[in-house]
Design a protein around this motif. Structure first.
Motif, PDB file in Angstrom:
ATOM      1  N   MET A 137     -14.633  53.808 -42.397  1.00 34.79           N
ATOM      2  CA  MET A 137     -13.279  52.997 -42.964  1.00 34.79           C
ATOM      3  C   MET A 137     -13.801  52.954 -44.667  1.00 34.79           C
ATOM      4  N   GLY A 138     -14.963  52.965 -45.221  1.00 31.54           N
ATOM      5  CA  GLY A 138     -15.241  53.018 -46.471  1.00 31.54           C
ATOM      6  C   GLY A 138     -14.591  54.399 -46.846  1.00 31.54           C
ATOM      7  N   VAL A 139     -14.985  55.252 -46.451  1.00 33.28           N
ATOM      8  CA  VAL A 139     -14.521  56.789 -46.779  1.00 33.28           C
ATOM      9  C   VAL A 139     -13.106  56.757 -46.838  1.00 33.28           C
ATOM     10  N   ILE A 140     -12.322  56.346 -45.831  1.00 33.26           N
ATOM     11  CA  ILE A 140     -10.975  56.426 -45.797  1.00 33.26           C
ATOM     12  C   ILE A 140     -10.223  55.540 -46.848  1.00 33.26           C
ATOM     13  N   ILE A 160     -10.159  50.215 -36.310  1.00 37.02           N
ATOM     14  CA  ILE A 160     -11.778  49.989 -37.123  1.00 37.02           C
ATOM     15  C   ILE A 160     -11.750  48.463 -37.511  1.00 37.02           C
ATOM     16  N   ILE A 161     -10.488  48.045 -38.066  1.00 34.32           N
ATOM     17  CA  ILE A 161     -10.546  46.473 -38.543  1.00 34.32           C
ATOM     18  C   ILE A 161     -10.423  45.618 -37.084  1.00 34.32           C
ATOM     19  N   LEU A 162      -9.649  46.079 -36.253  1.00 30.43           N
ATOM     20  CA  LEU A 162      -9.800  45.125 -34.939  1.00 30.43           C
ATOM     21  C   LEU A 162     -11.043  45.165 -34.176  1.00 30.43           C
ATOM     22  N   GLY A 215      -9.371  54.050 -29.225  1.00 30.46           N
ATOM     23  CA  GLY A 215      -8.144  54.776 -28.923  1.00 30.46           C
ATOM     24  C   GLY A 215      -6.914  54.930 -29.956  1.00 30.46           C
ATOM     25  N   VAL A 216      -6.809  53.602 -30.676  1.00 29.48           N
ATOM     26  CA  VAL A 216      -5.821  53.595 -31.696  1.00 29.48           C
ATOM     27  C   VAL A 216      -6.336  54.467 -32.637  1.00 29.48           C
ATOM     28  N   SER A 254     -12.334  45.676 -44.872  1.00 28.40           N
ATOM     29  CA  SER A 254     -11.332  45.299 -43.995  1.00 28.40           C
ATOM     30  C   SER A 254     -10.317  44.868 -44.977  1.00 28.40           C
ATOM     31  N   LEU A 255     -10.440  43.743 -45.880  1.00 30.30           N
ATOM     32  CA  LEU A 255      -9.555  43.253 -46.657  1.00 30.30           C
ATOM     33  C   LEU A 255      -9.162  44.120 -47.852  1.00 30.30           C
TER      34      LEU A 255
END
Lengths: 207, 68
Positions: free
Chosen positions: A26-29, A65-67, A79-80, A165-166
């Motif tokens: 998530m950090g890289v995205i 990932i946040i979920l 899956g999402v 996430s935030l």
């Protein structure tokens, strides 16, 4: 007794690696999406409609990932993320093929980084994301560990996950406002921000 | 329409973060539906449809071995 303790330690390690892996992904995205915003506002490179769809696909991967960080591990969340990584590859590849042969109205737009334009990078990013999720499943595995050991067992990771996430949600809000200024509720184009009175047609002689 | 997709994505993510998973799922399903429609609309051309006639293949040699 020591076997049980070793097994428990092993499961804890697997769960830790899984959450760390997701956090890094998530950090890289988030970093990629931040760079895209910098190019948009510092260098005036407005995103095309398919570029915006590619950004959305990256936000979709983050959604899964946040979920996971918010509600714990679930195959639905994975899956999402997988679905949006696949969508990113499809959209980016189609855009690469669309612009691969320059002709009026179609050419790679924006700067090339290491000789590759944005749609090609988006294809690579999508493939890397797919590979990353698959590699996590194949190499780390540890799904049972994730079901047993929640994120609460790793308070530092939980806090870092919440912060990233935030930040992603903030990036999404900025992109939402930006897309609204650029497109309104009309067709998007790269000539200017429609709601700020920008041109609605290409400059004379331009594409 | 892309603004609408961003709105749905934002609502889905914000709902998921706030703990409303069902609502997040509903927003995400709507988002994916609109996303697919927008993508197909963007790549559709009234003259060429979904095909890409600017991509043409050709043989590097006039004929393959064994062919007349």
């Amino acid at each position: 007794m020591s076997d049980v303790s070793a097994e428990s330690r092993g499961q804890r390690t697997l769960a830790f690696l899984n959450y760390l892996y997701l956090l890094l992904m998530m950090g890289v995205i988030a970093l990629i999406l931040t760079v895209a915003l910098v190019f948009q506002y510092a260098y005036g490179e407005l995103p095309c409609p398919l570029c915006l769809l590619e950004r959305l696909a990256m936000f979709g991967v983050c959604f899964g990932i946040i979920l996971t960080f918010r509600h714990g591990f679930s195959y639905q969340h994975t899956g999402v993320s997988l679905l949006f990584a696949l969508i990113l590859v499809i959209v980016a590849e189609r855009q690469s093929l669309l612009d691969i042969y320059p002709r009026p109205g179609h050419a790679y737009i924006g700067s090339a980084i290491f000789g590759l334009h944005m749609p090609v990078w988006a294809t690579i990013i999508g493939l890397v994301l797919l590979f990353t999720i698959i590699a996590k499943m194949a190499v780390i595995g540890g799904d049972r560990a994730l079901e047993r050991i929640g994120l609460a067992a790793f308070p530092v990771l939980a806090r870092a996950g919440a912060i990233v996430s935030l930040y992603v949600i903030l990036l999404l809000a900025i992109n939402l406002v930006s897309a609204f200024l650029q497109c309104g509720f009309n067709e998007c184009h790269t000539y200017g921000y429609q709601l700020l009175g920008g041109p609605t047609a290409p400059p004379a002689g331009g594409t | 329409m892309i603004t609408g997709i961003f709105i749905l994505m934002f609502l889905a993510t914000a709902s998921g973060w706030l703990g409303w998973r069902r609502l997040a799922g509903a927003f995400m399903v709507a988002c994916i539906g609109l996303y697919v429609g927008e993508f197909l609309w963007e790549v559709w051309s009234p003259t060429t449809g979904f095909s890409m006639p600017w991509l043409q293949g050709g043989l590097a040699v006039p004929s393959l071995p064994g062919e007349a």
